[in-house]
Design a protein around this motif. Structure first.
Motif, short mmCIF file in Angstrom:
data_model
loop_
_atom_site.label_atom_id
_atom_site.label_comp_id
_atom_site.label_asym_id
_atom_site.label_seq_id
_atom_site.Cartn_x
_atom_site.Cartn_y
_atom_site.Cartn_z
N ASP A 63 0.87 -1.17 0.00
CA ASP A 63 0.00 0.00 0.00
C ASP A 63 0.91 1.22 0.00
N ALA A 64 0.86 1.99 -1.08
CA ALA A 64 1.74 3.13 -1.24
C ALA A 64 0.93 4.41 -1.29
N THR A 65 1.15 5.29 -0.32
CA THR A 65 0.49 6.59 -0.29
C THR A 65 1.16 7.50 -1.31
N VAL A 66 0.38 8.33 -1.97
CA VAL A 66 0.89 9.24 -2.99
C VAL A 66 2.01 10.11 -2.40
N ASN A 67 3.12 10.19 -3.12
CA ASN A 67 4.31 10.98 -2.79
C ASN A 67 5.07 10.51 -1.56
N GLN A 68 4.83 9.29 -1.10
CA GLN A 68 5.59 8.71 0.01
C GLN A 68 6.23 7.41 -0.49
N PRO A 69 7.57 7.39 -0.63
CA PRO A 69 8.24 6.21 -1.17
C PRO A 69 8.05 4.97 -0.30
N VAL A 70 7.92 3.82 -0.97
CA VAL A 70 7.92 2.51 -0.31
C VAL A 70 9.03 1.70 -0.96
N THR A 71 9.55 0.73 -0.24
CA THR A 71 10.64 -0.07 -0.78
C THR A 71 10.21 -1.52 -0.93
N PHE A 72 10.79 -2.14 -1.94
CA PHE A 72 10.64 -3.58 -2.17
C PHE A 72 11.98 -4.04 -2.72
N GLY A 73 12.69 -4.84 -1.96
CA GLY A 73 14.03 -5.25 -2.36
C GLY A 73 14.90 -4.03 -2.53
N THR A 74 15.51 -3.88 -3.70
CA THR A 74 16.36 -2.72 -3.98
C THR A 74 15.59 -1.58 -4.65
N LEU A 75 14.29 -1.74 -4.82
CA LEU A 75 13.48 -0.72 -5.48
C LEU A 75 12.90 0.27 -4.47
N SER A 76 12.89 1.53 -4.87
CA SER A 76 12.19 2.58 -4.14
C SER A 76 11.07 3.05 -5.07
N ILE A 77 9.84 2.87 -4.65
CA ILE A 77 8.67 3.13 -5.49
C ILE A 77 7.93 4.34 -4.93
N THR A 78 7.75 5.35 -5.77
CA THR A 78 7.00 6.53 -5.37
C THR A 78 5.81 6.69 -6.32
N VAL A 79 4.62 6.69 -5.74
CA VAL A 79 3.41 6.92 -6.51
C VAL A 79 3.20 8.42 -6.56
N ARG A 80 3.16 8.97 -7.77
CA ARG A 80 2.98 10.42 -7.94
C ARG A 80 1.50 10.78 -8.11
N ALA A 81 0.71 9.87 -8.63
CA ALA A 81 -0.73 10.09 -8.79
C ALA A 81 -1.40 8.73 -8.88
N CYS A 82 -2.61 8.65 -8.36
CA CYS A 82 -3.38 7.41 -8.41
C CYS A 82 -4.84 7.77 -8.63
N ASP A 92 -11.40 0.07 -12.67
CA ASP A 92 -10.07 0.22 -13.24
C ASP A 92 -9.29 1.19 -12.37
N ALA A 93 -7.98 1.12 -12.46
CA ALA A 93 -7.11 2.02 -11.71
C ALA A 93 -5.92 2.36 -12.58
N ALA A 94 -5.38 3.56 -12.37
CA ALA A 94 -4.20 4.02 -13.09
C ALA A 94 -3.33 4.78 -12.10
N ALA A 95 -2.03 4.51 -12.14
CA ALA A 95 -1.10 5.19 -11.24
C ALA A 95 0.12 5.65 -12.02
N PHE A 96 0.59 6.85 -11.69
CA PHE A 96 1.84 7.36 -12.25
C PHE A 96 2.91 7.04 -11.23
N LEU A 97 3.86 6.19 -11.62
CA LEU A 97 4.89 5.71 -10.70
C LEU A 97 6.27 6.17 -11.12
N GLU A 98 7.11 6.35 -10.12
CA GLU A 98 8.54 6.57 -10.34
C GLU A 98 9.27 5.52 -9.51
N VAL A 99 10.05 4.68 -10.19
CA VAL A 99 10.74 3.57 -9.53
C VAL A 99 12.24 3.74 -9.72
N ARG A 100 12.96 3.72 -8.62
CA ARG A 100 14.43 3.81 -8.65
C ARG A 100 15.01 2.54 -8.04
#
Length: 139
Positions: A63-82, A92-100
């Motif tokens: 569960d990732a809150t918008v603009n709050q990064p969550v981690t999974f393994g070596t990934l940092s996932i930030t949801v910018r919009a949902c 249906d759902a659509a999310a703008f993600l940034e994954v580092r």
């Protein structure tokens, strides 16, 4: 027939991301924030994501809150919009993600930056040798 109905939505949502190339993008996070208002989407604050570690076959629901990064393994996932469809429409759902990836150089572009669609996960997906990621829902 349903695929034809989704085509305009896919083009509208993936349009900015299609020009970025697979998994890479540029521009400010605020430039591609949200599906078109006329498409009947409702902004939400939490994205439910499914993450897969391909090495261990471990699946985790995040569960990732918008603009709050969550981690999974070596990934940092930030949801910018949902955004999600209203309850009276087809779910249906659509999310703008940034994954580092923390194993990449600091100057490297994100592993993924763009829209993911729950009903069309293959339309725009994370291309990573170890991890897979998809959006399940926006709440």
């Amino acid at each position: 027939m349903r695929r034809l109905a989704l085509l305009p939505l896919l083009v509208a949502l993936a349009g900015p991301a299609l020009g970025q190339g697979a998994g890479q993008g540029t521009g400010s996070p605020g430039s591609d924030q949200g599906p078109p208002a006329e498409a009947g989407w409702v902004a939400k604050r939490v994205a439910q994501l499914q993450a897969l570690d391909k090495v261990t076959a471990r699946i985790t629901v995040l569960d990732a809150t918008v603009n709050q990064p969550v981690t999974f393994g070596t990934l940092s996932i930030t949801v910018r919009a949902c955004s999600a469809r209203p309850p009276d429409e087809v779910p249906d759902a659509a999310a703008f993600l940034e994954v580092r990836d923390s194993t990449a150089q600091a100057s490297a572009p994100p592993a993924f930056r763009g829209w993911m669609l729950a009903n069309a996960p293959a339309a725009h997906m994370l291309e990573h040798p170890v991890y897979d990621l998809r959006i399940l829902d926006c709440r």
